[in-house]
Design an enzyme around this catalytic site. Structure first.
Site, PDB file in Angstrom:
ATOM      1  CB  THR A 183      -0.875   0.035   1.267  1.00 28.04           C
ATOM      2  OG1 THR A 183       0.007   0.127   2.406  1.00 28.04           O
ATOM      3  CG2 THR A 183      -1.720  -1.200   1.411  1.00 28.04           C
ATOM      4  CD  GLU A 332      -5.090  -2.746   1.997  1.00 32.83           C
ATOM      5  OE1 GLU A 332      -5.429  -2.169   0.939  1.00 32.83           O
ATOM      6  OE2 GLU A 332      -4.593  -2.138   2.969  1.00 32.83           O
ATOM      7  CE  LYS A 440     -14.093  12.461  12.192  1.00 33.16           C
ATOM      8  NZ  LYS A 440     -12.859  12.487  11.434  1.00 33.16           N
ATOM      9  CD1 TRP A 445     -18.948  13.456  11.266  1.00 29.76           C
ATOM     10  CD2 TRP A 445     -18.931  11.626   9.988  1.00 29.76           C
ATOM     11  NE1 TRP A 445     -18.420  12.434  12.010  1.00 29.76           N
ATOM     12  CE2 TRP A 445     -18.399  11.294  11.250  1.00 29.76           C
ATOM     13  CE3 TRP A 445     -19.012  10.626   9.013  1.00 29.76           C
ATOM     14  CZ2 TRP A 445     -17.960  10.012  11.560  1.00 29.76           C
ATOM     15  CZ3 TRP A 445     -18.583   9.349   9.322  1.00 29.76           C
ATOM     16  CH2 TRP A 445     -18.054   9.052  10.588  1.00 29.76           C
TER      17      TRP A 445
HETATM   18  P1  ADP Z   1      -3.419   3.600  -0.743  1.00 35.35           P
HETATM   19  O1  ADP Z   1      -4.298   3.550   0.467  1.00 35.35           O
HETATM   20  O2  ADP Z   1      -2.145   2.936  -0.585  1.00 35.35           O
HETATM   21  O3  ADP Z   1      -3.454   4.881  -1.517  1.00 35.35           O
HETATM   22  P2  ADP Z   1      -4.977   2.042  -2.591  1.00 35.35           P
HETATM   23  O4  ADP Z   1      -4.497   2.305  -3.944  1.00 35.35           O
HETATM   24  O5  ADP Z   1      -5.186   0.676  -2.155  1.00 35.35           O
HETATM   25  O6  ADP Z   1      -3.961   2.574  -1.703  1.00 35.35           O
HETATM   26  O7  ADP Z   1      -6.223   2.945  -2.311  1.00 35.35           O
HETATM   27  C1  ADP Z   1      -7.449   2.467  -1.883  1.00 35.35           C
HETATM   28  C2  ADP Z   1      -8.341   3.619  -1.554  1.00 35.35           C
HETATM   29  O8  ADP Z   1      -8.511   4.468  -2.687  1.00 35.35           O
HETATM   30  C3  ADP Z   1      -9.745   3.212  -1.188  1.00 35.35           C
HETATM   31  O9  ADP Z   1      -9.825   2.799   0.143  1.00 35.35           O
HETATM   32  C4  ADP Z   1     -10.514   4.480  -1.455  1.00 35.35           C
HETATM   33  O10 ADP Z   1     -10.398   5.394  -0.388  1.00 35.35           O
HETATM   34  C5  ADP Z   1      -9.795   5.066  -2.635  1.00 35.35           C
HETATM   35  N1  ADP Z   1     -10.541   4.737  -3.854  1.00 35.35           N
HETATM   36  C6  ADP Z   1     -10.278   3.787  -4.746  1.00 35.35           C
HETATM   37  N2  ADP Z   1     -11.173   3.819  -5.756  1.00 35.35           N
HETATM   38  C7  ADP Z   1     -12.035   4.815  -5.475  1.00 35.35           C
HETATM   39  C8  ADP Z   1     -13.206   5.341  -6.111  1.00 35.35           C
HETATM   40  N3  ADP Z   1     -13.650   4.880  -7.252  1.00 35.35           N
HETATM   41  N4  ADP Z   1     -13.836   6.364  -5.501  1.00 35.35           N
HETATM   42  C9  ADP Z   1     -13.404   6.866  -4.348  1.00 35.35           C
HETATM   43  N5  ADP Z   1     -12.314   6.421  -3.699  1.00 35.35           N
HETATM   44  C10 ADP Z   1     -11.641   5.405  -4.256  1.00 35.35           C
END
Ligand code: ADP
Length: 548
Positions: A183, A332, A440, A445
């Site tokens: 990640t 993940e 917040k 929210w």
């Molecule tokens: P990192 O947390 O390492 O940046 P990831 O690439 O795994 O890694 O990111 C996952 C996160 O990206 C998700 O938990 C979400 O918050 C965001 N995300 C992914 N796709 C979308 C989407 N289509 N719309 C909104 N948020 C998204």
């Protein structure tokens, strides 16, 4: 009583051999680091993947050992995608855009002895290898390595030329590890997610369905998602499965470079994060005629990684006549979990409502389940109104991090995503925020995503970020940072008035700041952590109007 069917493990080696046998002559096109376009096909990729497997045998890399890559989207990298895991080793793809300390951390943590690297990343690789004695050699793709480096540098082509393209792929246990991605570590150290052959093949099946990516042998796919970002969203495997032509763009992902590949290779499907498409539209607006745009054969674009705005969906539709498909996932989750495609009963919606609907993240593919829970962990109703913490479980969702002692999930397998969402009765999920980005304000929210969407729908705004900034009275208040569209002069009060027509009054940002650029993470997302840090005292001097 067991069924009487064959035990046929789901392995990446069977996938590349399927592609070689059934779509062997279908092209795989690669624009390398020097800009030269190389043409091969699935049979060629399979042949070189077998050579990679032989090479790893010769280098004494054991089954289960990790092998790292620091490389762009090229055919060399693609053959590692099959040759390394197919032969029982684990490909650890490293994101070169991470901070150097994080790169060192993930390579060290991953434990690789060999590092495959693209030539423009060679100085970085040599630096890493000098700091990490475990790295025995840096293997340079598509270029001659230096002879005078402090660490052993080997020539990939020269090594492969000594190997045969015949290989007996081992019949691995399908649960064995195939790839490792970390990640991006916006909070704490990056965490390793170790995918299995089984989870990866099932994810590819899931991604392929008609209400998913709907890839077929008739498609030409431009892979604009880096191979180091969550297995390139599974597309190399889905393309091998379906027999799509694959186009690999190399390191250059600017608007012009993307456009020329879309045009010259007659791309029908592409995918990537929203910032990439913003760059494409900025280029198209200034340099490409309407006639040329109409001639593009592009049909579908999958977007994910961060929220796609209504504005982006509209642009694809109106300017390119292309369906923008919104998807959601995480490192993940392999990553694809939800895809947004309207159902029959959405047909009667107005155009604006349909755009709004398509900006939601969509329904989960078979193989993964979603739910939202409250603060106590109790499940909330799927009523399209209740908002809670999003959890996910399924056949391609992580159970535990690489090297971690504790499960990453609860007793029933639910993985906490860190996203806040609503789910409708027919299963459509809408992310309202990341839990750490929610603002917040006075016990209520505010969704930073909703504010950003309204801001970018203004023609004068190219990109917007909303963060919650500590406030002496309200705990936090929204601050809007805007990168104005090229050539536009935008006044704060005009943008505020525009937003006031579309949002509840108390949601309006307390201030708007115009900036030349906004910071992004290594995977192209807005880096709100850096913004929060930079502006944390912005409202510190604010006083409650009542004098408190
Ligand atoms: P990192 O947390 O390492 O940046 P990831 O690439 O795994 O890694 O990111 C996952 C996160 O990206 C998700 O938990 C979400 O918050 C965001 N995300 C992914 N796709 C979308 C989407 N289509 N719309 C909104 N948020 C998204």
């Amino acid at each position: 009583m067991n069924g009487l069917m064959q035990d046929y493990p789901l392995l990446l080696s069977t996938l590349i051999e399927h592609a070689a046998r059934n779509h062997g002559a279908t092209e795989v096109v690669s624009r390398d680091c020097d800009g030269v376009v190389r043409r091969s096909d699935w049979a060629g990729v399979a042949a070189r993947a077998r050579k990679v497997a032989n090479l790893l045998d010769r280098l004494g890399v054991e089954e289960g050992d990790r092998v790292a890559s620091l490389a762009w989207n090229t055919s060399d990298h693609l053959e590692l995608y099959f040759g390394v895991p197919g032969s029982g080793r684990v490909l650890h793809t490293v994101n070169p855009r991470l901070f150097q300390e994080q790169i060192n951390y993930v390579i060290d943590h991953g434990g690789s002895r060999f590092l495959f690297v693209d030539r423009d990343l060679l100085p970085l690789a040599i630096d890493i290898a000098t700091k990490l004695p475990r790295i025995e050699a840096v293997i340079v793709l598509n270029a001659h390595p230096p002879h005078d480096a402090e660490v052993t540098c080997l020539d990939y082509e020269a090594l492969l030329s000594r190997e045969t393209d015949q290989y007996n792929w081992p019949r691995l246990n399908e649960e064995s590890a195939c790839t490792l991605c970390y990640t991006s570590g916006t909070t704490g150290n990056p965490k390793g997610v170790l995918y299995s052959h089984r989870s990866t093949v099932l994810h590819a099946f899931g991604a392929l369905i008609a209400d998913g990516m709907a890839l077929s042998a008739l498609d030409t796919v431009l892979l604009a998602v880096p191979l180091f970002h969550v297995n390139a969203w599974g597309v190399p495997f889905a393309a091998a499965m379906s027999g799509a032509k694959l186009v690999l763009p190399g390191p250059r992902l600017d608007g012009k470079s993307i456009y020329t590949l879309l045009r010259d290779e007659k791309v029908t499907f592409t995918l990537g994060v929203p910032t990439l498409w913003m760059g494409l539209f900025e280029y198209l607006a200034s340099d490409v005629s309407a006639g040329e745009l109409k001639a593009l054969p592009l049909q579908r674009v999958l977007v994910g990684g961060s929220a796609a705005s209504v504005d982006l969906i509209r642009k694809f539709d109106k300017i390119l006549g292309v369906e923008l498909i919104h998807a959601w996932g995480m490192t993940e989750t392999s990553p694809l979990v939800t895809v947004c495609k309207p159902l029959q009963h959405h047909a009667g919606m107005s155009e604006d409502d349909l755009y709004e609907f398509r900006a939601s993240q969509g329904r989960s593919l078979f193989g993964a389940e979603l739910r939202i829970v409250d603060d106590r962990g109790d499940e909330l109703p799927r009523d399209g109104v209740s908002t809670g913490d999003l959890q996910v479980r399924g056949a391609w969702i992580a159970n535990r991090y690489f090297g971690g002692d504790e499960p990453a999930v609860d007793g029933e397998g639910w993985f906490p995503t860190g996203d806040v969402a609503r789910i409708s009765a027919d299963g459509f999920m809408r992310i309202t925020d990341r839990s750490k980005d929610v603002i917040k304000s006075g016990g209520e929210w505010i969704s930073s995503v909703d504010l950003e969407n309204v801001a970018v729908s203004h023609a004068g705004v190219a990109e917007a970020a909303v963060i919650g900034v500590p406030h002496p009275k309200w705990q936090e208040r929204p601050l809007l940072l805007v990168r104005a569209a090229a050539g536009q002069v935008l006044k704060s009060e005009d943008l505020m008035a525009y937003m006031a027509d579309r949002l509840a009054r108390w949601w309006l940002p307390d201030d708007i700041i115009f900036v030349d650029s906004l910071p992004h993470t290594a995977t192209g997302k807005l880096s709100k952590a850096r913004l929060r840090d930079a502006y944390r005292y912005h409202f510190a001097a604010c006083r409650d109007l009542s004098g408190n």
